[in-house]
Design a protein around this motif. Structure first.
Motif, PDB file in Angstrom:
ATOM      1  N   ASP A  19       0.828  -1.210   0.000  1.00 13.78           N
ATOM      2  CA  ASP A  19       0.000   0.000   0.000  1.00 13.78           C
ATOM      3  C   ASP A  19       0.862   1.259   0.000  1.00 13.78           C
ATOM      4  OD1 ASP A  19      -2.236  -1.586  -0.002  1.00 13.78           O
ATOM      5  OD2 ASP A  19      -2.670  -1.342   2.137  1.00 13.78           O
ATOM      6  N   ARG A  20       1.954   1.233   0.750  1.00 12.88           N
ATOM      7  CA  ARG A  20       2.842   2.409   0.772  1.00 12.88           C
ATOM      8  C   ARG A  20       3.459   2.649  -0.605  1.00 12.88           C
ATOM      9  NH1 ARG A  20       4.250   0.264   5.901  1.00 12.88           N
ATOM     10  NH2 ARG A  20       6.056  -0.821   5.011  1.00 12.88           N
ATOM     11  N   ARG A  21       3.829   1.580  -1.286  1.00 10.18           N
ATOM     12  CA  ARG A  21       4.417   1.734  -2.613  1.00 10.18           C
ATOM     13  C   ARG A  21       3.379   2.215  -3.622  1.00 10.18           C
ATOM     14  NH1 ARG A  21       6.557  -3.189  -1.028  1.00 10.18           N
ATOM     15  NH2 ARG A  21       5.402  -4.353  -2.602  1.00 10.18           N
ATOM     16  N   VAL A  22       2.155   1.713  -3.510  1.00 11.67           N
ATOM     17  CA  VAL A  22       1.081   2.154  -4.398  1.00 11.67           C
ATOM     18  C   VAL A  22       0.878   3.665  -4.275  1.00 11.67           C
ATOM     19  CG1 VAL A  22      -1.425   2.080  -4.747  1.00 11.67           C
ATOM     20  CG2 VAL A  22      -0.154  -0.055  -4.517  1.00 11.67           C
ATOM     21  N   VAL A  23       0.828   4.144  -3.041  1.00 12.61           N
ATOM     22  CA  VAL A  23       0.556   5.565  -2.795  1.00 12.61           C
ATOM     23  C   VAL A  23       1.621   6.460  -3.426  1.00 12.61           C
ATOM     24  CG1 VAL A  23       0.463   7.310  -0.966  1.00 12.61           C
ATOM     25  CG2 VAL A  23      -0.824   5.182  -0.725  1.00 12.61           C
ATOM     26  N   GLY A  24       2.837   5.973  -3.570  1.00  8.13           N
ATOM     27  CA  GLY A  24       3.908   6.779  -4.134  1.00  8.13           C
ATOM     28  C   GLY A  24       4.055   6.658  -5.640  1.00  8.13           C
ATOM     29  N   CYS A  25       3.174   5.933  -6.309  1.00  9.96           N
ATOM     30  CA  CYS A  25       3.332   5.684  -7.746  1.00  9.96           C
ATOM     31  C   CYS A  25       3.031   6.940  -8.573  1.00  9.96           C
ATOM     32  CB  CYS A  25       2.412   4.549  -8.181  1.00  9.96           C
ATOM     33  SG  CYS A  25       2.593   4.080  -9.916  1.00  9.96           S
ATOM     34  N   GLY A  53      -5.488  13.181  -3.286  1.00  8.95           N
ATOM     35  CA  GLY A  53      -4.778  13.525  -4.519  1.00  8.95           C
ATOM     36  C   GLY A  53      -3.638  12.592  -4.904  1.00  8.95           C
ATOM     37  N   ARG A  54      -3.683  11.344  -4.455  1.00  9.43           N
ATOM     38  CA  ARG A  54      -2.636  10.357  -4.742  1.00  9.43           C
ATOM     39  C   ARG A  54      -3.299   9.029  -5.122  1.00  9.43           C
ATOM     40  NH1 ARG A  54       0.509  10.597   0.824  1.00  9.43           N
ATOM     41  NH2 ARG A  54      -1.472  11.471   1.530  1.00  9.43           N
ATOM     42  N   PRO A  55      -2.514   8.030  -5.519  1.00  8.20           N
ATOM     43  CA  PRO A  55      -3.122   6.712  -5.735  1.00  8.20           C
ATOM     44  C   PRO A  55      -3.779   6.221  -4.447  1.00  8.20           C
ATOM     45  CG  PRO A  55      -0.903   6.778  -6.647  1.00  8.20           C
ATOM     46  CD  PRO A  55      -1.072   8.037  -5.844  1.00  8.20           C
ATOM     47  N   VAL A  56      -4.879   5.493  -4.610  1.00  2.46           N
ATOM     48  CA  VAL A  56      -5.643   5.000  -3.467  1.00  2.46           C
ATOM     49  C   VAL A  56      -5.369   3.507  -3.298  1.00  2.46           C
ATOM     50  CG1 VAL A  56      -7.940   4.741  -2.462  1.00  2.46           C
ATOM     51  CG2 VAL A  56      -7.424   6.732  -3.889  1.00  2.46           C
ATOM     52  N   PRO A  57      -4.836   3.087  -2.157  1.00  6.27           N
ATOM     53  CA  PRO A  57      -4.544   1.663  -1.949  1.00  6.27           C
ATOM     54  C   PRO A  57      -5.807   0.871  -1.651  1.00  6.27           C
ATOM     55  CG  PRO A  57      -4.042   2.890   0.042  1.00  6.27           C
ATOM     56  CD  PRO A  57      -4.446   3.915  -1.003  1.00  6.27           C
ATOM     57  N   GLY A  58      -5.665  -0.442  -1.623  1.00  2.98           N
ATOM     58  CA  GLY A  58      -6.776  -1.297  -1.232  1.00  2.98           C
ATOM     59  C   GLY A  58      -7.137  -1.080   0.233  1.00  2.98           C
ATOM     60  N   PHE A  59      -8.324  -1.574   0.605  1.00  2.00           N
ATOM     61  CA  PHE A  59      -8.844  -1.371   1.959  1.00  2.00           C
ATOM     62  C   PHE A  59      -9.455  -2.673   2.454  1.00  2.00           C
ATOM     63  CE2 PHE A  59     -12.876  -0.117   4.290  1.00  2.00           C
ATOM     64  CZ  PHE A  59     -12.250   0.052   5.519  1.00  2.00           C
ATOM     65  N   GLY A  60      -9.006  -3.102   3.637  1.00  3.37           N
ATOM     66  CA  GLY A  60      -9.557  -4.312   4.231  1.00  3.37           C
ATOM     67  C   GLY A  60      -8.479  -5.150   4.882  1.00  3.37           C
ATOM     68  N   PRO A  61      -8.849  -6.198   5.596  1.00  2.00           N
ATOM     69  CA  PRO A  61      -7.897  -6.997   6.366  1.00  2.00           C
ATOM     70  C   PRO A  61      -6.956  -7.802   5.484  1.00  2.00           C
ATOM     71  CG  PRO A  61     -10.060  -8.023   6.393  1.00  2.00           C
ATOM     72  CD  PRO A  61     -10.238  -6.685   5.759  1.00  2.00           C
ATOM     73  N   PRO A  62      -5.763  -8.125   5.997  1.00  2.00           N
ATOM     74  CA  PRO A  62      -4.777  -8.851   5.205  1.00  2.00           C
ATOM     75  C   PRO A  62      -5.100 -10.320   5.016  1.00  2.00           C
ATOM     76  CG  PRO A  62      -3.951  -8.529   7.423  1.00  2.00           C
ATOM     77  CD  PRO A  62      -5.223  -7.742   7.325  1.00  2.00           C
ATOM     78  N   ASP A  63      -6.037 -10.844   5.813  1.00  2.00           N
ATOM     79  CA  ASP A  63      -6.422 -12.250   5.686  1.00  2.00           C
ATOM     80  C   ASP A  63      -7.815 -12.374   5.069  1.00  2.00           C
ATOM     81  OD1 ASP A  63      -7.819 -11.164   7.794  1.00  2.00           O
ATOM     82  OD2 ASP A  63      -7.512 -12.872   9.153  1.00  2.00           O
ATOM     83  N   ALA A  64      -8.170 -11.430   4.189  1.00  2.00           N
ATOM     84  CA  ALA A  64      -9.502 -11.426   3.566  1.00  2.00           C
ATOM     85  C   ALA A  64      -9.736 -12.716   2.789  1.00  2.00           C
ATOM     86  CB  ALA A  64      -9.641 -10.223   2.644  1.00  2.00           C
TER      87      ALA A  64
END
Length: 265
Positions: A19-25, A53-64
Motif C-alpha cells: 500500500d505504501r508503494r502504491v501511494v507513491g506511484c 490527490g494520490r493513488p488509493v490503496p486497497g482497503f480491508g484486512p490482510p487475511d480477507a
C-alpha cells in the motif's frame, strides 16, 4: 503462534508495504496530472477538504477471504478521502449492501477515519488513480496491473472468492489472476451480472509456475481450494439510478460470494 496467525501477520506486513508503494506511484503522467488538478480545483461542496490527490490503496484486512474489485477511484470520492469507494454515491451503495449482509461494521463510508471495518473482505481496483471521465486508457490499465497481481499474491493464502464490479474490472482482472497463480480458461469467460467462474490454483509461490489457459499442476498447491469469481454490474450511479443494478441484486451477489468464501454472516 499457529500457522493461520503467522500467515495473517505476514500478509499484514506485505500488504502494508504494498500500500505504501502504491501511494507513491507516478507511473502514468495523465493520471498524475488529473488527480493533482482535481485535488487543487476541488468541488464546491468539498472546498474545506484537503484532498488526498494520490493513488488509493486497497482497503480491508490482510487475511480477507473475499475480494471486491472495482474500476478506479472517483475524482471527488476516493481521490478526496484516500480510501476505496469512500465519499461518493457508488460507495454509499456498496458499503450499505456489505453492511446489510453482515460484512461491514456500518452502512456508511464518508472518510478514512470514520471507523468503518470490513469483515473478511478487502476492496481494491485495477487502476489506483482517479481517471478523467472515469475512463482509464488500456495503457494505464496495463501499467497498473502489477499492483493488483502483487495484491492477489499476498492475499492468496486466504482468498477464496472475488466479486468484480463491471466489465472493465473483469477484463482487467483476468490477466492478473493468471499472473498471480490461478488458471484462467480460454477463451476468457465473458462478463455478466451473476456470472460465476471457478479458477483452479496453479502450483508455485505467487503464480511463478502459472500461465493463463493452463490447467492445475500436480504438487503442493495443486489440491488447494479454487478461487470462485463472480461478476456484478458496477455500483455506478448510471446503473443504480436506472435500476440496472438494484440493492437486492447486489446483496444477492455478495451473499453468494460470501458463502463461497466461507465467511460467517
Amino acid at each position: 503462534m499457529d500457522a493461520a496467525h503467522r500467515s495473517g501477520l505476514a500478509g499484514l506486513a506485505g500488504l502494508a508495504g504494498l500500500d505504501r508503494r502504491v501511494v507513491g506511484c507516478r507511473a502514468c503522467p495523465r493520471l498524475v496530472a488529473w488527480r493533482e488538478e482535481v485535488a487543487v480545483a476541488k468541488r464546491a461542496a468539498f472546498s474545506d477538504w484537503t484532498y488526498w490527490g494520490r493513488p488509493v490503496p486497497g482497503f480491508g484486512p490482510p487475511d480477507a477471504r473475499l475480494l471486491i474489485v472495482g474500476l478506479a477511484p472517483a475524482a471527488h470520492g476516493g481521490n478526496r478521502t484516500g480510501r476505496m469507494f469512500t465519499g461518493d454515491r457508488s460507495g454509499d451503495v456498496l458499503y450499505r449492501a456489505l453492511y446489510e449482509v453482515g460484512l461491514a461494521s456500518q452502512p456508511t463510508s464518508v472518510s478514512a477515519d470514520d471507523g468503518l471495518r470490513l469483515y473478511g473482505v478487502r476492496v481494491t481496483a485495477p487502476v489506483h488513480c482517479a481517471p478523467p471521465a472515469n475512463r482509464p486508457t488500456p495503457e494505464e490499465r496495463d501499467t497498473c496491473r502489477p499492483w493488483l497481481v502483487q495484491e492477489l499474491r499476498l492475499l492468496r493464502p486466504t482468498l477464496r472468492a472475488v466479486v468484480v464490479l463491471g466489465a472493465f474490472g473483469w477484463q482487467a482482472a483476468l490477466p492478473a489472476f493468471a499472473e498471480a497463480g490461478w488458471s484462467v480458461p480460454r477463451p476468457r469467460p465473458a462478463f455478466g451480472h451473476g456470472a460465476r467462474v471457478t479458477l483452479a490454483r496453479l502450483e508455485g509461490e505467487g503464480g511463478r509456475e502459472g500461465r493463463e489457459g493452463r490447467g492445475p499442476r500436480e504438487g503442493r498447491e495443486g489440491h488447494e481450494s479454487p478461487l470462485e469469481l463472480f461478476g456484478c454490474f458496477h455500483v455506478s450511479q448510471r446503473n443504480t439510478f436506472t435500476g440496472r443494478l438494484t440493492p437486492e441484486m447486489l446483496r444477492d451477489v455478495l451473499r453468494t460470494a460470501a458463502d463461497a468464501a466461507g465467511l460467517p454472516r
